[in-house]
Design a protein around this motif. Sequence first.
Motif, PDB file in Angstrom:
ATOM      1  N   LEU A  82      -5.176  40.273  32.620  1.00  0.00           N
ATOM      2  CA  LEU A  82      -5.246  40.875  31.289  1.00  0.00           C
ATOM      3  C   LEU A  82      -5.326  42.400  31.375  1.00  0.00           C
ATOM      4  N   LEU A  85      -1.941  43.931  31.701  1.00  0.00           N
ATOM      5  CA  LEU A  85      -1.199  43.895  30.442  1.00  0.00           C
ATOM      6  C   LEU A  85      -1.717  44.972  29.480  1.00  0.00           C
ATOM      7  N   GLU A  86      -3.020  45.131  29.428  1.00  0.00           N
ATOM      8  CA  GLU A  86      -3.613  46.172  28.568  1.00  0.00           C
ATOM      9  C   GLU A  86      -3.142  47.555  29.010  1.00  0.00           C
ATOM     10  N   VAL A  89       0.549  48.305  28.021  1.00  0.00           N
ATOM     11  CA  VAL A  89       0.714  48.717  26.623  1.00  0.00           C
ATOM     12  C   VAL A  89       0.155  50.123  26.400  1.00  0.00           C
ATOM     13  N   LEU A 175      -0.109  40.268  24.732  1.00  0.00           N
ATOM     14  CA  LEU A 175      -1.397  40.970  24.759  1.00  0.00           C
ATOM     15  C   LEU A 175      -2.353  40.371  23.727  1.00  0.00           C
TER      16      LEU A 175
END
Length: 184
Positions: A82, A85-86, A89, A175
């Motif tokens: 995660l 992915l954060e 972005v 996300l």
Amino acid sequence: MSGTVFVALFSGINVGGNRIVKMAELRSFFEDLGFSDVATYVQSGNAVFRAKNGDAATLTKQIEAAFEKKWGFHSRIMVRDLGWLERLVAENPYPEVAADHTKLHAYALEREPTSDEIARLAEKCTGRESFEIKRDVLYLHAPGGLGKSVFAGLLPRTLKVPGTARNWRTVLALLEMAGQAGGK
């Protein structure tokens, strides 16, 4: 529920009517492997899941081997947590085009490209497209869309670092799904 939230990005499934994998079957597949909070997004093969143990590299090997055994063909799978992915972005170098998901794509790369590999790619980027690489993510701004981009077609062969692309809508949806899984 304890464990780490991951995203798995499949390449080469459900493209042009070949190598068909139904998302409901993919969800069951992840659950059968002992993962929880499994969710899939669109047909191109995106799964969010929670694993009690293991890191991205270990999980990639485990899922790829089990996938090949079940479906009888190899799909390159990128497993990322995660936090990755954060970061993907947050570090978007093209925030001004993020609202138009057809013009912005992120490629999850198997590894960070070398400066030589990036230079070779830059030589091929002669159209309206622009790209930026941050660690193991390549951001591609394609003003005419990915389907019409000559550069996008050259990208995998030129860079030679395996990767899989997702448009910005998919990135944001994953996300959000991963955030929901993480908030449980």
